[in-house]
Design an enzyme around this catalytic site. Structure first.
Site, short mmCIF file in Angstrom:
data_model
loop_
_atom_site.label_atom_id
_atom_site.label_comp_id
_atom_site.label_asym_id
_atom_site.label_seq_id
_atom_site.Cartn_x
_atom_site.Cartn_y
_atom_site.Cartn_z
N GLY A 49 0.83 -1.19 0.00
CA GLY A 49 0.00 0.00 0.00
C GLY A 49 0.86 1.24 0.00
N GLY A 50 0.23 2.36 0.34
CA GLY A 50 0.93 3.63 0.31
C GLY A 50 2.19 3.65 1.17
N MET A 51 2.06 3.19 2.40
CA MET A 51 3.26 3.25 3.24
C MET A 51 3.62 1.89 3.83
SD MET A 51 2.15 5.20 6.73
CE MET A 51 0.84 4.68 7.79
N ASP A 169 -10.77 7.80 4.43
CA ASP A 169 -10.28 7.20 3.18
C ASP A 169 -11.15 6.01 2.78
OD1 ASP A 169 -8.74 6.93 0.96
OD2 ASP A 169 -7.10 5.87 1.96
#
Lengths: 620, 195
Positions: A49-51, A169
């Site tokens: 994922g993003g981080m 989100d």
């Protein structure tokens, strides 16, 4: 216990100490846990994922697979806190529709947390398959199932909001759908804690305070996913509240209904459209699905540009979806009576239809009743008039009626006779039976009617029921005498013999018996005794029909099947006068040839009703 | 997880119930020999020791239902103290002085830690002996001999030579019996020491 044993035992007393090292020999799990140094093994990559990176790991302590989230290898130390914050925050949210965090820890100084291993698809996968018209998915995820899923997401968010947490989100990628319909809201990486005091009620609830968890999304950066982001999230200075999640839920609803994102295009375009509130309606985005208007309204309300115009709470949004699913009216279509009525009808179709049918039936029955009543009244009036009229006429008509009655009686008997005539030759037994029955019934009412009595005796004679005639007829009557004479001649038999029948035919004129009756007798007896020959009686009848007194003119040989006639009077084989059948008497004979000697006949055609196929020989 | 681990009460727990006479009989069965042995070591004669045992058992019977313990080894400590005190009481009652009647081999009852230690040591021996008795029928004579020899610190090589078997099988026999012994001791302790 002897000393020897004890000494032996003393020698191995160290075993007692040794046994302490296996304190629970029958507890393998206990021992295993004690031995465990590394808890997680079999790490395999799942997703990124993003981080963070998600791995599948085997948790030796709980003996199952779980998902482990770690920061990317190149993640900076500053992200540690954000990462752990997500873990802690998610861990505080205990709800069946929110992913559970099992463990948070450090592995070689790098933070990690473990959570439910998600089995199944993300909502995004499902929507993509549906957009591709995958049959399996279309079967498994019809609109109502998707809306149920949406409802569960609402449940999760309602709960999170009650704990003071907003997700910020929400999007199909972050919703996981299990194989058995479990819905999990994941990825609380952007979640934020709201500080309104009303969210902190009840003493025993676990409270999340912003002091405890450091809010990272308030730091002025743009965070969220375009297309699901509320306008206030798309601008840098927007205040994010529960409404922001409600906006995202509205967008999620749009995706669920249309399998698309609310707005298409580049991120800039999407953001612009979001800020201006230029959102397509679900029914416009996918016109071929004919989505109900109610859903458009719900979507529109949830994604209102101004937060205060949106649903006040997730609960309110969910209530509308539930009402829609159950066929009740929603907050967005209140006030329309016909819509309300239509929904009521839809929900209670069977009951409504039954009710309508009953009302209709009652209406029709009442109508019929009224009509009937009217007709009866009219009829009664008419009847009264007629009755008056008749009573006046009655006295004058009495005599006429009497005459008429006797005429009718006569007619009746004649009609019965006519009826008998129709069938007596083809079915003598049945016809006589019916005729006798009819006339007996009639005689019950009119025992003195002579015509009827004569008719009856005639029938009895055809049957050769002489005994009944003797019993009922007057002793002076001719028919009585006939019966008496032939009853004696016949003796104990049921029918007269061939010769005696011929004798009866010969004497018939003495008793005023018509020729047609004789033919009927012949038919009747022939039908009763089909194997017996009645040739003599037939020849006699033929003789009578031709007005010959001498039977010798008529001869029949059954051997050669030849009928020889030598009477100068001979002219017919069928004419037996009124009421006779007019069928040739030869039908009772097995006949092939007729030899005529010295008759007046010159051609075969001169013989009336002679059946074809019979050879006629004319001799002078 | 085994059923025993979860639900089964230990003998001591059962014996706390005054209605469970079977448990009490078991308890007496396992403890009487031990008590007798300890008292004989304290130079009590047969009659005297029988009296003291009765005394101790009576006290145990009364005290057990109220006995509660947090630690696992507490009961042993408590019991050894009870034995010692009962012995002293008896001696006082029968006008025996503590020192006169004990010969040099015996120990001083006044020295409590020593006596307790002694009793606990004897208890351990008792448990081991009980275990030895229990497992003996389960193994061949040879296996038991190997095991006993090994326990007397004889080397495996010597044992093998003496019994005319391979060293490997001597080791195997020894380990098998020893493993069982440790298990047996463990289960006896669970039964007799733990609440």
């Amino acid at each position: 216990m002897d000393d020897e044993l004890r000494d032996l035992a003393r020698g191995m007393k160290h075993l007692y100490e040794e046994s302490k090292t296996i304190p629970h020999a029958n507890a393998p799990i206990y021992n295993e846990l004690g031995d465990l140094v590394k808890q997680y093994s079999n790490k395999t990559f799942l997703n990124e994922g993003g981080m963070k990176t998600i791995y599948k790991v085997f948790d030796k302590k709980t003996d199952r697979y779980v998902a482990m989230a770690e920061l990317h290898d190149d993640a900076s130390d500053e992200l540690y806190e954000i990462f752990l914050r997500e873990a802690r925050l998610t861990a505080k949210l205990e709800h069946p529709n929110i992913i559970s965090v099992h463990d948070i820890g450090l592995s070689e100084d790098k933070p990690f947390f473990t959570m439910d291993l998600k089995v199944g698809d993300s909502l995004r996968d499902i929507l993509r398959k549906l957009a591709e018209r995958d049959e399996e998915y279309q079967k498994n995820y019809p609109l109502n199932v998707l809306l149920e899923i949406f409802n569960k997401i609402c449940d999760a968010m309602d709960y999170a909001h009650s704990r003071g947490v907003i997700h910020l989100d929400l999007k199909p990628d972050n919703i996981q759908i299990g194989l058995h319909g479990e819905v999990l809201v994941c990825d609380w990486g952007l979640a934020k804690i709201v500080t309104e005091p009303e969210f902190y009620s009840g003493e025993n609830e676990v409270k999340l305070s912003p002091d405890l968890l450091y809010s990272m999304t308030q730091n002025g950066e743009l965070k969220g996913t375009p297309g699901y982001m509320a306008p206030e999230q798309a601008s840098l200075d927007g205040v994010k509240t529960e409404s922001t999640d409600i906006y995202a839920l509205g967008c999620l609803l749009f995706s669920i209904l249309t399998y698309q994102s609310t707005v298409n295009g580049s991120i800039e375009e999407v953001l612009k459209a979001t800020k201006l509130g230029n959102l397509r309606l679900p029914s416009k985005a996918i016109p071929e699905k004919f989505l109900p208007q109610t859903l458009d309204h719900i979507f529109k309300k949830a994604t209102s540009l101004k937060a205060e115009e949106r649903y006040p709470s997730v609960k309110a949004l969910k209530r509308d979806i539930s009402n829609f699913l159950a066929g009740y009216s929603t907050s967005v279509d209140k006030g329309y009576f016909f819509r309300e009525a239509a929904l009521f009808f839809k929900r209670n179709q069977t009951a409504c239809l039954t009710g309508f049918s009953l009302i209709f039936i009652m209406f029709v029955v009442t109508l019929l009743f009224v009509f009937n009543l009217n007709r009866r009244i009219t009829e009664a009036d008419t009847a009264k008039i007629i009755a008056n009229h008749l009573s006046q006429k009655f006295l004058g008509d009495q005599q006429a009626a009497k005459n008429r009655y006797s005429q009718l009686s006569r007619d009746f008997v004649l009609e019965t006779d006519k009826f008998l005539n129709l069938s007596v030759y083809s079915k003598p037994h049945e016809s006589i039976k019916v005729a006798l029955h009819t006339i007996d019934e009639y005689l019950k009412e009119n025992p003195e009617n002579e015509l009827a009595l004569d008719f009856r005796y005639n029938c009895l004679l055809i049957k050769q029921d002489f005994d009944e005639i003797i019993n009922s007829a007057s002793r002076t009557s001719k028919i009585y005498r006939l019966a008496k004479r032939y009853a004696e001649i016949r003796g104990s038999q049921k029918f007269l013999s061939e010769d005696n029948l011929a004798l009866l035919f010969k004497e018939a004129h003495l008793f005023n018996v018509e020729l047609s009756t004789l033919e009927r007798m012949l038919c009747y007896q022939n039908a009763a005794q089909p194997r017996k020959t009645l040739d003599g009686a037939i020849l006699r009848l033929l003789c009578i029909a031709n007005k010959d007194s001498k039977k010798d003119f008529y001869k029949f040989s059954s051997k050669t099947q030849t009928l020889s006639i030598s009477s100068p009077n001979f002219h017919t084989v069928s004419n037996l006068g009124t009421n006779a059948s007019n069928l040739p008497l030869t039908r009772f004979l097995k006949l092939e040839n007729i030899i005529l000697t010295g008759t007046k006949i010159t051609t075969p055609e001169q013989i009336e009703n002679l059946p074809k196929g019979i050879k006629v020989v004319l001799k002078p | 997880m085994t059923e025993r681990w979860n639900t089964r009460k230990t003998l001591l727990q059962r014996a706390q119930d005054k209605n469970d006479s079977e448990a009490w009989n078991d308890f007496v069965f396992y403890y009487r020999d031990f008590l007798k042995m300890v008292l004989v070591k304290m130079n009590f004669n047969a009659t005297e020791s029988e009296d003291v045992i009765q005394e101790i058992l009576l006290k145990l019977w009364k005290a057990l239902p109220n006995f509660s313990t947090e630690g696992k080894a507490k009961f042993r400590t408590w019991l050894s103290r009870l034995i010692r005190n009962s012995a002293i009481d008896y001696l006082r009652k029968h006008h025996k002085t503590e020192s006169t009647e004990f010969d040099e081999k015996s120990f001083d009852l006044a020295e409590e830690p020593d006596v307790s230690q002694y009793i606990q040591d004897e208890w351990e021996v008792h448990i081991v002996a009980l275990a030895l008795n229990e497992i003996a029928p389960l193994f061949s004579e040879k296996a038991m001999i190997v095991f006993k020899m090994a326990m007397k610190s004889k080397s495996t090589a010597d044992i093998a030579k003496e019994l005319d078997i391979t060293e490997n099988s001597a080791l195997k026999l020894k380990n098998r019996v020893k493993h069982r012994m440790v298990q047996e001791i463990n289960s006896l302790r669970e039964k007799l020491e733990y609440f």
